[in-house]
Enzyme design. Sequence first.
Site, PDB file in Angstrom:
ATOM      1  N   CYS A   1       0.946  -1.283   0.123  1.00 58.00           N
ATOM      2  CA  CYS A   1       0.075  -0.050  -0.001  1.00 58.00           C
ATOM      3  C   CYS A   1       0.813   1.328   0.166  1.00 58.00           C
ATOM      4  O   CYS A   1       0.150   2.433  -0.046  1.00 58.00           O
ATOM      5  CB  CYS A   1      -0.823   0.063   1.263  1.00 58.00           C
TER       6      CYS A   1
ATOM      7  N   HIS B   1      -3.148   8.328   5.581  1.00 58.24           N
ATOM      8  CA  HIS B   1      -3.190   6.988   4.991  1.00 58.24           C
ATOM      9  C   HIS B   1      -4.616   6.548   5.612  1.00 58.24           C
ATOM     10  O   HIS B   1      -5.181   6.096   4.738  1.00 58.24           O
ATOM     11  CB  HIS B   1      -2.158   6.190   5.703  1.00 58.24           C
TER      12      HIS B   1
ATOM     13  N   GLU C   1      -1.647   6.068  13.605  1.00 55.19           N
ATOM     14  CA  GLU C   1      -1.491   7.367  12.574  1.00 55.19           C
ATOM     15  C   GLU C   1      -1.610   8.748  13.589  1.00 55.19           C
ATOM     16  O   GLU C   1      -0.834   9.874  13.332  1.00 55.19           O
ATOM     17  CB  GLU C   1      -2.106   7.442  11.425  1.00 55.19           C
TER      18      GLU C   1
ATOM     19  N   LYS D   1      -9.961   7.821   1.676  1.00 52.61           N
ATOM     20  CA  LYS D   1     -10.389   6.490   1.384  1.00 52.61           C
ATOM     21  C   LYS D   1     -11.680   6.298   1.795  1.00 52.61           C
ATOM     22  O   LYS D   1     -12.425   5.238   1.573  1.00 52.61           O
ATOM     23  CB  LYS D   1      -9.199   5.722   2.437  1.00 52.61           C
TER      24      LYS D   1
ATOM     25  N   HIS E   1      -9.880   1.987  -0.335  1.00 55.52           N
ATOM     26  CA  HIS E   1      -8.469   1.935  -0.256  1.00 55.52           C
ATOM     27  C   HIS E   1      -8.019   1.020  -1.643  1.00 55.52           C
ATOM     28  O   HIS E   1      -8.128  -0.204  -1.679  1.00 55.52           O
ATOM     29  CB  HIS E   1      -8.115   0.855   1.059  1.00 55.52           C
TER      30      HIS E   1
ATOM     31  N   PHE F   1       1.376  -2.571   5.031  1.00 57.74           N
ATOM     32  CA  PHE F   1       1.616  -3.975   5.485  1.00 57.74           C
ATOM     33  C   PHE F   1       2.943  -4.283   5.438  1.00 57.74           C
ATOM     34  O   PHE F   1       3.548  -4.057   4.584  1.00 57.74           O
ATOM     35  CB  PHE F   1       0.488  -5.120   4.767  1.00 57.74           C
TER      36      PHE F   1
END
Lengths: 409, 402
Positions: free
Chosen positions: B161, B294, B305, B326, B331, B390
């Site tokens: 990502c 994010h 975050e 998002k 996503h 990830f």
Amino acid sequence: MKKKAVITGIGVVSPLGIGHQDFWDNLVSGNSAIAPMECLDLSKYACKNGAEVKGLNPEEFLGRKGLRYLNKGTKFLGSSARLAVDDANLEIDEELANDTGILIGSSLGNFSQTTDYFHNIIREGPSNLSPMQSYDVALNSSINYVSVFFKMKSFARTISSGFTSGTDAIGNAIKLIQNGKAKVIIAGGVEQISLDLYMIFYMRKMLAGSDGTGNEISMPFDKRRNGFIMSEGSYVFVMEDHEHAVSRGAKIYGEISGYGSLFSGGRNSDIEKRVEKARNTMKLCIDDSGISPDDIDLINANGNSDKFSDLIEAKAIKELLGGKGEEVPVHTVKSTLGESYGASGAAQTASALLSIKNSLVPPTINCEEKDPECNLNIVNKKCEKEVNTVLINSFDLSGNNSCLIVKKV
Amino acid sequence: MPRVVVTGLGLVIANGIGVTNAWNALMKGKDGTATLTSFDTSQYKAHRACEVKDFKIDTVFENETAANTIHKYTYTAAKEALRDSGLSETTGCNRERFGIAIGTLAGELPPFEYLLRNAPDDKANGFDMGVALTYPPSSITTLLSEDFGFEGPNMVSLNACSSGNHAIAWALDLLYEGKVDVMLVGGGELIPQTEFTHFHNLKALAPEKCQPFDKERKGLVIGEGAGIMVLETLDFASKRNAEIYAELKGYGMSCDGHHMTAPHPEGAGAIVAMSNALSMANISYENVDYINAHGTGTSLNDRMETMAIKSVFKERAKGIPVSSIKSMIGHTMGAASAIESVVSCLAIKNNAIPPTIHYETPDPECDLDYVPNEGREAKINCVINNSFAFGGNNVTNIFSRL
């Protein structure tokens, strides 16, 4: 003054051997790793030869914990990273971990595990799969595993650019060392033989023997050549800022001092344009290294036994070197090792560094009826020679061309 | 060292195709989430996704399978970005100095899935001559290089990502080094069933909607699309009088080195990524006007975050708008950070911030200004764009008004 990127550790998991010593011994002896493939059922297909990694015991390098969840590519990459770090006598403590990154080239990464997982989804239903079945199936999960294994904190990057992936990863890593983004980078390439990889090459008739002759031999620059033999493996280096390597008293194999990469125009390009771009890529790389074509004393060729690729490379080398084009020694690891796709540039880098260290050029076997259009000085017997500056070529018929310069320090 | 600027943008996302449509939709808070249609989800507990709708392409594909490749989105967005930059008609340039870098998580996977679904008995059925060329991920950039006649370096960034931001960072280094004049950069993704299942089985998919930073957030909604931008040196752009959206000032990378899927609980890697970006850009945390988060809508990411933003932006943290698109476009995995980079440039150009929609219940652990539900106008000179993938693979990049 630009920082220098030097190599202090080499880790090899290869069909020619586990560890760089076995790899080198077999390479210089001209021992071929090519044989009918055992890991795939190829009864339905014409091309059966390949070069597989055998005899790897990953537990020896990675311990037992979690090993059963790791796929083949991750075992290759993890084991070779461990070998490289040990070879460099490097301890990645908490402080150094902040300045240590990983940059790996792989064309397919874990594509075959991803497609296996999908096959399971449609056969067994999604709810019957446990999360652990997808633990190591992301395309880049092998790299994540190694970053977690060594607790490195600087960065983790995976580059996929076909046959040039490993070369591009190493080329990118030297820039990140040169501009101070990291002190240590675990850099290299990994690729694994899988049905997926096989189908991609087979469908495009790139494999030796796909012409129906039954000849499945890697014969770089030989006029009988008819395609390459697929290979696999992981070739990983500890790349360090030169000052850092010197300050800890590390042995230094060599410097990666130049990198260049261009695109040759793709599927519809004619041979002339491909030759021009291959030559320009070599020149770009030589300029990047601050040397001249005359300084090259060995060419570690792409030479993978493909009909067009070898011809284009031979013509480009002659254009680059002019009158010296038929004198400078040229060899390719792929006559014995096969074509390891995204890992091949890294395999070539290992060979180049070991040529410098041992003052030896490994033989290119099977080049018995040299193609008159490929009239280079192909080294077909192991030869002792002081090697100071090696040009590494990585050319992909899909268009990517990348080169590296490896120099004695 | 040259300065590097953004001169062209292209977007294909679930709530709009083309930069103008997409930006208007984002500012209005239009939700692109709907029932997933590209494969059967009856065996799953989640059925929603942010798919691109009413998509048409002005090129002809060789066959039906080829029309399922990621190339349809990357090509469309790239063409828009190039036209926008004025470079599609430029002749007389040294094309060896034009390169391409595109990020994806698994953009090449859907054609395989499409074929194997129809003939699942043998895995080899997933491979077909008609799309043989598109299996290696590298085809994403080699096809674009062919389409647009680029002859410089190209690569595909496979970094889950944060793939898009990795590609942008790689390109910035090449431009700074003086090796290239122009880089076409970005990310593209389709929705592979494999990744849908992966997130589903990790219990990361929200059943209905993506609610970043909301106390009741239930996970991410998967999305698709492409975001592409044209980067070039300021010198090259000035000589041809190109219109400039923003300057790409730098990036910060880090790696958690912590766990294969879970982020570091205190956001150690995220803090380093944001701090490194600020320091490379030589910009103080006091001068950032907007954080494009994010913000995946998962419990772990959004808390982490928020903590990381507070650590980096200290007393200013609560005063900086933070939003996650998002919530509207899902996503988009490998494309996400590239799409968000395009949106960051649009925020600078338009002095406006798209909202975080579906924000209903404040979470005491997520107590920043998330631009809830309504876009707003504000003077935006500097934006940071976070991507935390990830495996703890983090890249933040930073744009500012020239």
